[in-house]
Design a protein around this motif. Structure first.
Motif, PDB file in Angstrom:
ATOM      1  N   VAL A 278     -70.909 -12.403   9.885  1.00 19.52           N
ATOM      2  CA  VAL A 278     -71.334 -13.625   9.336  1.00 19.52           C
ATOM      3  C   VAL A 278     -70.254 -14.511   9.311  1.00 19.52           C
ATOM      4  N   ASN A 279     -68.985 -14.261   9.165  1.00 21.38           N
ATOM      5  CA  ASN A 279     -67.945 -15.101   9.530  1.00 21.38           C
ATOM      6  C   ASN A 279     -68.246 -16.116  10.769  1.00 21.38           C
ATOM      7  N   LEU A 280     -68.399 -15.318  11.856  1.00 25.81           N
ATOM      8  CA  LEU A 280     -68.652 -15.663  13.235  1.00 25.81           C
ATOM      9  C   LEU A 280     -69.934 -16.566  13.379  1.00 25.81           C
ATOM     10  N   MET A 281     -70.854 -15.915  12.832  1.00 24.30           N
ATOM     11  CA  MET A 281     -72.108 -16.724  12.863  1.00 24.30           C
ATOM     12  C   MET A 281     -72.204 -17.985  12.098  1.00 24.30           C
ATOM     13  N   VAL A 282     -71.586 -18.174  10.833  1.00 24.88           N
ATOM     14  CA  VAL A 282     -71.714 -19.317  10.016  1.00 24.88           C
ATOM     15  C   VAL A 282     -70.912 -20.191  10.608  1.00 24.88           C
ATOM     16  N   ALA A 283     -69.524 -19.975  10.883  1.00 25.31           N
ATOM     17  CA  ALA A 283     -68.800 -20.966  11.582  1.00 25.31           C
ATOM     18  C   ALA A 283     -69.004 -21.756  12.981  1.00 25.31           C
ATOM     19  N   SER A 284     -69.681 -20.565  13.787  1.00 26.35           N
ATOM     20  CA  SER A 284     -70.230 -21.383  15.082  1.00 26.35           C
ATOM     21  C   SER A 284     -71.132 -22.216  14.900  1.00 26.35           C
ATOM     22  N   VAL A 285     -71.738 -21.886  14.084  1.00 30.43           N
ATOM     23  CA  VAL A 285     -73.219 -22.887  13.860  1.00 30.43           C
ATOM     24  C   VAL A 285     -72.816 -24.147  13.206  1.00 30.43           C
ATOM     25  N   LEU A 286     -72.057 -24.032  12.190  1.00 31.74           N
ATOM     26  CA  LEU A 286     -71.177 -25.266  11.565  1.00 31.74           C
ATOM     27  C   LEU A 286     -70.532 -26.255  12.891  1.00 31.74           C
ATOM     28  N   ILE A 287     -69.756 -25.497  13.565  1.00 30.92           N
ATOM     29  CA  ILE A 287     -69.028 -26.224  14.502  1.00 30.92           C
ATOM     30  C   ILE A 287     -69.783 -26.944  15.713  1.00 30.92           C
TER      31      ILE A 287
ATOM     32  N   GLN B 252     -72.961 -14.566   2.991  1.00 32.78           N
ATOM     33  CA  GLN B 252     -72.426 -13.305   2.942  1.00 32.78           C
ATOM     34  C   GLN B 252     -73.027 -12.546   1.800  1.00 32.78           C
ATOM     35  N   PHE B 253     -73.237 -13.175   0.709  1.00 35.01           N
ATOM     36  CA  PHE B 253     -73.843 -12.678  -0.601  1.00 35.01           C
ATOM     37  C   PHE B 253     -75.264 -12.112  -0.242  1.00 35.01           C
ATOM     38  N   PHE B 254     -76.009 -12.857   0.531  1.00 38.29           N
ATOM     39  CA  PHE B 254     -77.650 -12.495   0.732  1.00 38.29           C
ATOM     40  C   PHE B 254     -77.694 -11.154   1.694  1.00 38.29           C
ATOM     41  N   SER B 255     -76.520 -11.607   2.531  1.00 36.37           N
ATOM     42  CA  SER B 255     -76.271 -10.356   3.858  1.00 36.37           C
ATOM     43  C   SER B 255     -76.110  -8.791   3.082  1.00 36.37           C
ATOM     44  N   ARG B 256     -74.891  -9.090   2.167  1.00 40.87           N
ATOM     45  CA  ARG B 256     -74.403  -7.697   1.503  1.00 40.87           C
ATOM     46  C   ARG B 256     -75.693  -7.177   0.620  1.00 40.87           C
ATOM     47  N   LEU B 257     -76.131  -8.019   0.050  1.00 39.15           N
ATOM     48  CA  LEU B 257     -77.354  -7.589  -1.140  1.00 39.15           C
ATOM     49  C   LEU B 257     -78.452  -7.132  -0.215  1.00 39.15           C
ATOM     50  N   TRP B 258     -78.916  -7.421   1.201  1.00 37.07           N
ATOM     51  CA  TRP B 258     -79.765  -6.921   1.858  1.00 37.07           C
ATOM     52  C   TRP B 258     -79.362  -5.508   2.477  1.00 37.07           C
ATOM     53  N   ILE B 259     -78.155  -5.728   3.104  1.00 37.48           N
ATOM     54  CA  ILE B 259     -77.508  -4.477   3.834  1.00 37.48           C
ATOM     55  C   ILE B 259     -76.613  -3.395   3.086  1.00 37.48           C
ATOM     56  N   SER B 260     -75.801  -4.039   1.958  1.00 34.86           N
ATOM     57  CA  SER B 260     -74.802  -3.128   1.181  1.00 34.86           C
ATOM     58  C   SER B 260     -73.590  -2.857   2.101  1.00 34.86           C
ATOM     59  N   PHE B 261     -72.871  -1.945   1.347  1.00 33.36           N
ATOM     60  CA  PHE B 261     -71.510  -1.772   2.060  1.00 33.36           C
ATOM     61  C   PHE B 261     -71.760  -0.374   2.936  1.00 33.36           C
ATOM     62  N   ASN B 262     -72.790   0.208   2.773  1.00 28.72           N
ATOM     63  CA  ASN B 262     -73.051   1.475   3.108  1.00 28.72           C
ATOM     64  C   ASN B 262     -74.042   1.200   4.250  1.00 28.72           C
ATOM     65  N   TYR B 263     -73.687   0.039   5.324  1.00 28.57           N
ATOM     66  CA  TYR B 263     -74.408  -0.489   6.489  1.00 28.57           C
ATOM     67  C   TYR B 263     -74.820   0.517   7.472  1.00 28.57           C
ATOM     68  N   LYS B 264     -73.747   1.513   7.744  1.00 23.81           N
ATOM     69  CA  LYS B 264     -74.222   2.441   8.621  1.00 23.81           C
ATOM     70  C   LYS B 264     -75.561   3.435   8.480  1.00 23.81           C
ATOM     71  N   ALA B 265     -75.713   3.520   7.263  1.00 21.05           N
ATOM     72  CA  ALA B 265     -76.607   4.680   6.620  1.00 21.05           C
ATOM     73  C   ALA B 265     -78.016   3.804   6.700  1.00 21.05           C
TER      74      ALA B 265
END
Length: 759
Positions: A417-426, A172-185
């Protein structure tokens, strides 16, 4: 008769399996629904349809996991059929009661941990009975329990908590660093590449590692994936990135929505594939054991169960039926919704109602984290720190009052990210045939991403950490109680036989019915009659209209509290005074909650009403707080006096207090009627009595001064009496100020703004 008992047990286990599916899905729905519901990326109906299809696919693929119930915890060759049936029966009865208990509380717990520790507890109990018969020692227990596999499962479950939290936070940290909260722009290529990576992760681990379904495409593809997985992943990323870009560029689709829908399907599939064993693994193992024993012709007390060690394919029809029951439960369970709410609230991006209260441990964790963060900040260059902070800055947007309830708890990037990480681990765990706790993984991934997203700010961290610690504490409680309860029930079944079984089944049914009725009652009564509601109107007249019931209830409760104080002092009744203190503390807590809502109230005011409505609301809360503080002080005075066994008040003092109580009761009853009937024009008839009430209090004070000079011999009584009277005067003042505020601001010619009630 002997065989009839086991037929009855198999039928009972089948019924328990259906019940366990219902109870289990109510608990585990949080695992795959919280991200989609919390982000509001897609409609609730669509979420449910996608999850239902995922469950159906996952249920059919879960056959291999059933081995855990047959031989994962105990060595079946060391038990006879009679003992195995007792173990299985104890496990199912315990499982249903335990999961239903947590569902009723609205707390997510682990069905995997439940079943593992129930199997362990029941098999240990029966093993100890066998060892005792043979005069063996405690060390012989290792012969009966599959210690290697049990240890592997337990360590895997515990490690999953740390791994899921850490990986969730990092991704999540690296995803947010890359995309930011202004992801629509952000550029369409950023959205497409994120979609490509996320969908690739889900596809690879679910379809290949988890379900091994690549075989349906032919042996060549299976061999290619097995020999060159890196190349397969690269091709997958390229294909899904291109597909995502086409959807985003030409069809104007939101790729994050696509990932969330795909991830919900995948996680529901992984959940059913991994967790179905928790609900029907034991009953199916019992059915297969019964079939083997019936065909053998050997007595139940002599038939060795080593046959359970063999690999046995679970009938597909049973898996499909189980999947169907899970889907139906998902749609109709109200308890599932309350469990989902707990997880979503703890992951919410903004502040609001906090369900959990801070404790010593949560405060220490937050203090340590703040100190650690401050030390790390000294190492990171300020320029880099500023750039990171910019990426994590949440852009403020005005949200109309009518839309507040519809806002998502967190955004689509975090949900993905929640769904991706959880599904991979399970899926990794499922491919290794490890019954990983899907609840632990999904919950801890969600908490990890929340932390990385800075959702736990200074305003909410201590509450969220307390919530996480409560949930984790509940997991340890699950393990301990599952072990103890299953071992006790197994021993009762061993001693009581058929009668013990019938009694336990009736008791379990009664408990489930009681919990069901209690939960329904709670959901129907969403708020207590006297509890205070938050003001949400956008004008002064709207707030006056909306808060009238609040004030009426407050005055009614204040009247009762004051009378109880006088009566408790008169009778020297500590119990009445103790209950009174609880009542006034509850009132004060509700007013504090209203004060905490000021920020959101002002944010959502109409521009034309900001000054007037906000000043009115702030003044109103101030007067309410003065009112409750006077009552709290009066209540505490009386309680401490009686609790410390000081002298009783004299008859004349009690008589004077009752006279004051009657006068205040008239004031409170008149005020309550005005607010409940909205006849604010009658306020003037009460305001003109102000001086009369003040004079009454002053008269009582003068009488006590005279008594103190001539006959009073108790300093404690004198202090109590004077304090009671002066605080009563303050109580009258705050009530009069409240009435003045409403009298001056109310305008009967203005139609108040009203809020549409949510269904």
């Amino acid at each position: 008769m002997g065989e009839n008992i086991y037929i009855f047990m198999v039928i009972a286990l089948a019924i328990l399996a259906i019940t366990d599916l219902v109870v289990g899905v109510s608990n585990d729905a949080v695992n795959f629904l919280n991200s989609a519901i919390g982000s509001k990326a897609i409609s609730f109906k669509t979420i449910m349809i996608v999850a239902s299809v995922g469950i159906a696919f996952g249920a059919v693929s879960s056959s291999g996991m059933m081995e855990v119930a047959r031989k994962g915890i105990f060595n079946p060759g060391e038990f006879v059929f009679e003992e195995i049936m007792i173990i299985f029966m104890a496990v199912m009865i315990t499982d249903i009661l335990l999961l239903d208990f947590f569902n009723t509380l609205g707390m997510p717990t682990s069905t995997t941990v439940s079943i593992v520790f129930e199997l362990l507890g029941a098999s240990v109990a029966i093993s100890l009975v066998k060892i005792n018969k043979m005069d063996g020692g405690f060390s012989d227990l290792a012969n009966y329990i599959n210690t290697d596999k049990a240890t592997e499962i337990i360590i895997g479950i515990l490690l999953s908590v740390f791994i899921a939290f850490t990986i969730g936070a990092l991704v999540q940290f690296f995803s947010r660093l890359w995309i930011s909260f202004n992801y629509k722009a952000r550029s369409k290529w950023v959205e497409a590449l994120f979609g490509g990576l996320a969908i690739t992760a889900i596809v690879y681990f679910i379809l290949v590692k988890g379900l091994k379904s690549a075989e349906i495409f032919g042996g060549a593809l299976t061999d290619f994936i097995a020999t060159q997985p890196e190349l397969f992943v690269l091709i997958d990323i390229a294909v899904w990135t291109l597909v995502s870009w086409i959807f985003a560029k030409f069809f104007k689709w939101n790729v994050y929505r696509l990932v969330i829908a795909f991830g919900t399907f995948a996680l529901a599939m992984a959940f059913a594939g991994n967790d179905l064993v928790n609900f029907i693994g034991v009953p199916i193992a019992a059915l297969q054991s019964f079939q083997d024993w019936s065909a053998s012709g050997i007595a139940a007390a002599d038939y060795n169960m080593s046959g359970l060690s063999a690999a046995v394919q679970t009938p597909t029809l049973l898996l499909l039926l189980s999947g169907g029951i899970m889907v139906i439960t998902l749609w109709f369970s109200s308890k599932a919704k309350s469990v989902v709410k707990t997880s979503v609230d703890l992951a919410r991006q903004d502040e609001g109602d906090e369900r959990f209260q801070p404790n010593f441990l949560s405060r220490q964790v937050v203090k340590f984290s703040i100190a650690t963060f401050e030390n790390l900040s000294k190492v990171i260059p300020p320029s880099l720190q500023r750039k990171i902070d910019e990426r994590f800055a949440v852009p403020y947007t005005y949200i109309p009052k009518s839309k507040v309830q519809d806002m998502p708890a967190f955004d689509m990037v975090r949900a993905s990210v929640n769904l991706m990480v959880a599904s991979v681990l399970i899926s990794i765990a499922t491919s290794m045939k490890l019954p990983l706790s899907t609840t632990y993984v999904t919950f801890m991934v969600t908490m990890g991403t929340s932390l990385a997203d800075r959702a736990w700010g200074a305003e909410s961290a201590v509450y969220r950490v307390a919530g996480v610690l409560n949930v984790i504490g509940g997991w340890f409680f699950t393990a301990l109680s599952a072990f103890v309860a299953a071992s006790i029930i197994a021993y009762i079944l061993y001693l009581g036989g058929f009668i013990g079984l019938v009694v336990l089944l009736i008791a379990a049914a009664a408990i489930l019915l009681r919990n069901y009725m209690s939960h329904n009652k709670k959901t129907k009564v969403s708020k207590a009659e006297d509890s205070l509601r938050r003001a949400e109107s956008s004008s002064i007249q709207g707030v006056i209209e909306e808060s009238a019931d609040n004030i009426g209830n407050m005055i009614k409760r204040g009247n009762k509290i004051y009378t109880n104080c006088v009566n408790g002092l008169a009778r020297h009744d500590i119990e009445t005074l103790r209950k009174n203190r609880k009542g006034v503390k509850k009132m004060s807590a509700e007013i504090d909650d209203l004060k905490n809502n000021i920020f959101y109230f002002i944010k959502n005011l109409d521009e034309s009403s900001v000054g007037g409505a906000s000043n009115f609301y702030i003044s109103l809360l101030g007067h309410l707080q003065d009112f409750s503080q006077s009552l709290e002080y009066i209540s505490t005075l009386g309680y401490k006096h009686v609790h410390n066994n000081h002298k009783k008040l004299k008859y004349t003092q009690i008589k004077e207090l009752k006279e004051l109580d009657v006068a205040l009761e008239q004031l409170f009853n008149g005020t309550q009627e005005i607010f409940q009937t909205r006849t604010f024009e009658k306020i003037q008839t009460i305001l003109i009595r102000r001086d009369e009430l003040f004079d009454l209090v002053s008269e009582k004070i003068e009488k006590q001064v005279a008594r103190t000079r001539t006959e009073e011999s108790s300093p404690k009584n004198t202090t109590l009496y004077f304090s009671f009277l002066t605080e009563s005067k303050d109580l009258v003042k705050s009530t009069m100020k409240l009435l003045e505020l409403y009298y001056s601001e109310h305008d009967s010619t203005v139609e108040p703004a009203r809020i549409e009630k949510q269904n």
